[in-house]
Design an enzyme around this catalytic site. Structure first.
Site, PDB file in Angstrom:
ATOM      1  N   HIS A   4      -8.809  -2.008  -8.828  1.00 23.72           N
ATOM      2  CA  HIS A   4      -8.602  -0.820  -8.002  1.00 23.72           C
ATOM      3  C   HIS A   4      -7.509   0.075  -8.585  1.00 23.72           C
ATOM      4  CE1 HIS A   4      -8.766   1.364  -4.148  1.00 23.72           C
ATOM      5  NE2 HIS A   4      -7.442   1.475  -4.268  1.00 23.72           N
ATOM      6  N   ASP A  56       0.843  -1.198   0.000  1.00 21.52           N
ATOM      7  CA  ASP A  56       0.000   0.000   0.000  1.00 21.52           C
ATOM      8  C   ASP A  56       0.873   1.241   0.000  1.00 21.52           C
ATOM      9  OD1 ASP A  56      -1.916   2.028   0.590  1.00 21.52           O
ATOM     10  OD2 ASP A  56      -3.215   0.494   1.443  1.00 21.52           O
TER      11      ASP A  56
END
Length: 366
Positions: free
Chosen positions: A281, A193
């Site tokens: 995403h 992330d």
């Protein structure tokens, strides 16, 4: 390293990597930009939100000056080489970093000098926001290498703000996994992330305010996102990778060969389908849909019990409208949507840093 030298070095936002620098000296509080944004991401965070009593604009400005003065003194002292609180002594420098931000409602109420890009977020499809854990007139984010430091400093910050006239609204703690310096941390889905964070030049264009009075400030968008960790883990590895658009094992985009390769959202398979699926995403969040605009993401995981675990999305950008555009795309098509619930939200103008004899927020009155 002198504070002015650190300020120049810290203007490189860089990729979201963890790990403290080699030196264990304190991270200076006084700088052109707040260290909570410029310093390397630390493994523990604690966020505190406060409100100011609703009163006249003149009295509100007076109260805000008092609170910002108290926060400046408290944070600068806690981050120093020799913090006076005995609980912060004996273990070396605290390595504390912090940021203080102003909410849009307070800025409008008091007529403060903030960027025009500081706006409340609109409602998004699927939002289930708890107002008791959202928004606030002031937002403080503390970061450090250990939870002990944050627990003590949060107590000091809360006491100082309350004494100066602020009212606690909500708090939230977060953490990162152990991550070697220079590598990207993972979230509770097991995904890296923060891989595609901006480099120095892109950060100056998209993260920090426009040249002038707001050039050393930025806008923070915070979202508390509950994650269905078990549900996502039940998918096959291939389905998880396609939902995100990156391979979990190494963080490489499905169109690339190395983690930091730019995802090619237009690459196609021989059958004409996209290599990175249309609902992935990574594809929907791609800067290519926003004229190259990028956010600096410094997200953390949280664990408030077996049924409430997820991500504290913390992203810095020049204009919060960028987040609105991205989130509208994600809310409508993101393959991760069935596994995510946005449960809290906040926006804040992260003030420029304070000079050695100055106070946070001095630019608000000009």
């Amino acid at each position: 390293m002198a504070a002015d030298e650190l300020a120049r070095d810290d203007r490189t936002a860089g990729r979201a990597t963890t790990g403290a620098p080699a030196s264990e000296a304190a991270i200076p509080f006084h700088s052109a930009r707040q260290a909570g944004v410029t310093a390397p991401q630390q493994p523990e965070t604690y966020l505190l939100s406060f409100d100011l009593p609703r009163t006249s604009a003149a009295n509100g400005q007076k109260a805000l000056r008092s609170v910002l003065g108290a926060l400046t003194r408290t944070l600068a002292t806690a981050a120093s080489d020799a913090p006076p609180d005995p609980r912060l002594q004996g273990g070396g420098a605290t390595r504390l970093t912090s940021l203080v931000g102003i909410g849009p409602a307070l800025a409008a109420r008091l007529g403060l000098n903030v960027p025009s890009s500081l706006q409340e977020l609109p409602p998004f499809p699927g939002d289930r926001l708890d107002p008791r854990r959202s928004d606030g007139d002031l937002l403080v984010q503390l970061c450090a290498a250990d939870r002990w430091t944050l627990t003590v400093v949060a107590e000091l910050v809360g006491g100082a703000a309350h004494t100066a006239g602020a009212v606690p609204r909500w708090t939230q703690s977060g953490f990162l996994p152990h991550t070697p310096p220079g590598t990207t941390p993972r979230n509770l889905f097991g995904s890296k992330d923060g891989t595609a964070n901006p480099d120095h030049a892109a950060a100056e264009q998209w993260v920090w305010g426009p040249p002038g009075g707001h050039g050393d400030g930025t806008v923070l968008v915070y979202r508390r996102i509950r994650m269905d960790v078990a549900g996502f883990a039940a998918l096959s590895e291939s389905r998880r990778d396609r939902a995100i658009g990156r391979r979990a094992r190494d963080g490489v985009a499905l169109s690339g060969t190395a983690e930091h390769d730019e995802p090619d959202i237009y690459a196609k398979n021989p059958d004409g389908s996209y290599v990175i699926p249309a609902t992935a995403h990574v594809r929907l969040a791609s800067p290519r849909f926003d004229g190259g605009a990028r956010m600096l993401r410094r997200s953390y995981s949280y664990d408030d019990g077996p049924a409430d675990r997820g991500l504290l999305f913390c992203a810095f950008m020049r204009d919060s409208a960028q987040f609105t555009r991205v989130q509208n795309r994600l809310a409508g098509r993101d393959a991760l949507t069935p596994f995510l619930q946005h449960r809290a939200s906040a926006v804040a103008y992260v003030l420029p840093g304070a000079a050695s004899a100055g106070t946070l927020g001095e630019q608000l009155w000009t």
